[in-house]
Design a protein around this motif. Structure first.
Motif, mmCIF file in Angstrom:
data_model
loop_
_atom_site.group_PDB
_atom_site.id
_atom_site.type_symbol
_atom_site.label_atom_id
_atom_site.label_comp_id
_atom_site.label_asym_id
_atom_site.label_seq_id
_atom_site.Cartn_x
_atom_site.Cartn_y
_atom_site.Cartn_z
ATOM 1 N N THR A 1 1.242 -0.990 -0.123
ATOM 2 C CA THR A 1 0.043 -0.244 0.258
ATOM 3 C C THR A 1 0.834 1.061 -0.011
ATOM 4 O O THR A 1 1.610 1.364 -0.083
ATOM 5 C CB THR A 1 -0.984 0.223 1.300
ATOM 6 O OG1 THR A 1 0.095 0.277 1.984
ATOM 7 C CG2 THR A 1 -1.478 -1.178 1.627
ATOM 8 N N ILE A 2 0.607 2.651 -0.798
ATOM 9 C CA ILE A 2 0.802 3.727 -0.096
ATOM 10 C C ILE A 2 -0.043 4.121 0.207
ATOM 11 O O ILE A 2 -0.908 5.124 0.168
ATOM 12 C CB ILE A 2 1.602 4.110 -1.853
ATOM 13 C CG1 ILE A 2 2.112 5.128 -1.500
ATOM 14 C CG2 ILE A 2 -0.234 4.969 -2.750
ATOM 15 C CD1 ILE A 2 3.616 4.984 -2.229
ATOM 16 N N SER A 3 1.298 5.332 1.762
ATOM 17 C CA SER A 3 0.416 6.176 2.528
ATOM 18 C C SER A 3 1.634 6.966 2.856
ATOM 19 O O SER A 3 2.374 6.719 3.064
ATOM 20 C CB SER A 3 -0.398 5.925 3.257
ATOM 21 O OG SER A 3 -0.266 6.126 4.865
ATOM 22 N N ASN A 4 1.075 8.301 2.576
ATOM 23 C CA ASN A 4 1.915 9.613 3.266
ATOM 24 C C ASN A 4 2.858 9.724 2.062
ATOM 25 O O ASN A 4 4.150 9.985 2.592
ATOM 26 C CB ASN A 4 1.612 9.973 4.322
ATOM 27 C CG ASN A 4 0.572 9.980 4.876
ATOM 28 O OD1 ASN A 4 -0.477 10.845 4.289
ATOM 29 N ND2 ASN A 4 0.277 10.154 5.575
ATOM 30 N N ASN A 5 3.502 9.584 1.110
ATOM 31 C CA ASN A 5 4.507 9.259 0.105
ATOM 32 C C ASN A 5 5.711 7.654 0.591
ATOM 33 O O ASN A 5 6.542 8.239 0.907
ATOM 34 C CB ASN A 5 5.333 10.490 -0.045
ATOM 35 C CG ASN A 5 4.950 11.397 -0.669
ATOM 36 O OD1 ASN A 5 3.729 10.636 -1.876
ATOM 37 N ND2 ASN A 5 5.090 12.328 -0.802
ATOM 38 N N LEU B 1 8.148 0.439 6.173
ATOM 39 C CA LEU B 1 8.083 1.485 5.191
ATOM 40 C C LEU B 1 9.157 2.299 4.969
ATOM 41 O O LEU B 1 10.162 1.901 5.915
ATOM 42 C CB LEU B 1 7.189 2.375 6.678
ATOM 43 C CG LEU B 1 6.664 1.996 7.572
ATOM 44 C CD1 LEU B 1 6.479 3.280 8.460
ATOM 45 C CD2 LEU B 1 5.411 2.280 6.431
ATOM 46 N N VAL C 1 3.833 0.751 2.050
ATOM 47 C CA VAL C 1 3.996 -0.551 3.081
ATOM 48 C C VAL C 1 3.977 -1.050 2.361
ATOM 49 O O VAL C 1 3.271 -1.329 2.027
ATOM 50 C CB VAL C 1 2.536 0.015 3.946
ATOM 51 C CG1 VAL C 1 2.709 -0.888 5.031
ATOM 52 C CG2 VAL C 1 3.110 1.538 4.093
#
Length: 141
Positions: free
Chosen positions: A111-115, A132, A118
């Motif tokens: 997944t991608i979260s805040n650049n 991360l 994950v």
């Protein structure tokens, strides 16, 4: 004088029993260490995969991230995909062939979260690992 046979243990039988018991006890520790090395090898393999993915992120542009696959574009224009395939995680370049990066995988999630990319991996034994990584490209959705 009583010449009947007495039931019981002799000193020699007791010493032999203690000798066998102490040998078995001494050998159990190395056997348990050998059995636990499989878990340690899997953990090292997963950390090696995390390091490899970090290198992929730093050398290539991140293009797409789905639940079980991430794709990059190399400076040469090749599309590189890293995906779960059965119980393995494999890498393909240009959709041809593949290279196995990790085996014994039950589940993987990208997944991608805040650049941040994950990465969550669950191995066949049920152990969970998460990493991360900084995503350098802004071209993913």
């Amino acid at each position: 004088m009583d010449t009947g046979r007495h039931n019981g243990y002799t000193l020699a039988e007791t010493i032999i029993s203690l000798l066998v018991f102490s040998l078995l006890t001494a050998l159990l520790s190395p056997i348990f260490q050998l059995l636990s090395m499989d878990n340690r090898n899997q953990e090292l393999s997963i950390h090696q995969l995390f390091h490899f993915l970090s290198d992929e992120l730093s050398y290539n542009d991140l293009k797409t991230v789905t639940n079980t696959q991430i794709t990059f574009q190399s400076p040469d224009g090749d599309i590189i995909s890293i995906e779960k395939y059965g119980t393995t995680i494999r890498r393909q370049v240009g959709g041809r062939g593949h290279e196995t990066l990790l085996t014994g995988v039950r589940d993987v999630e990208f997944t991608i979260s805040n650049n941040l990319l994950v990465i969550k991996i669950t191995d066949q034994g049920g152990s969970e690992y998460e990493k991360l990584l900084q995503a350098y490209s802004s071209s993913y959705p």
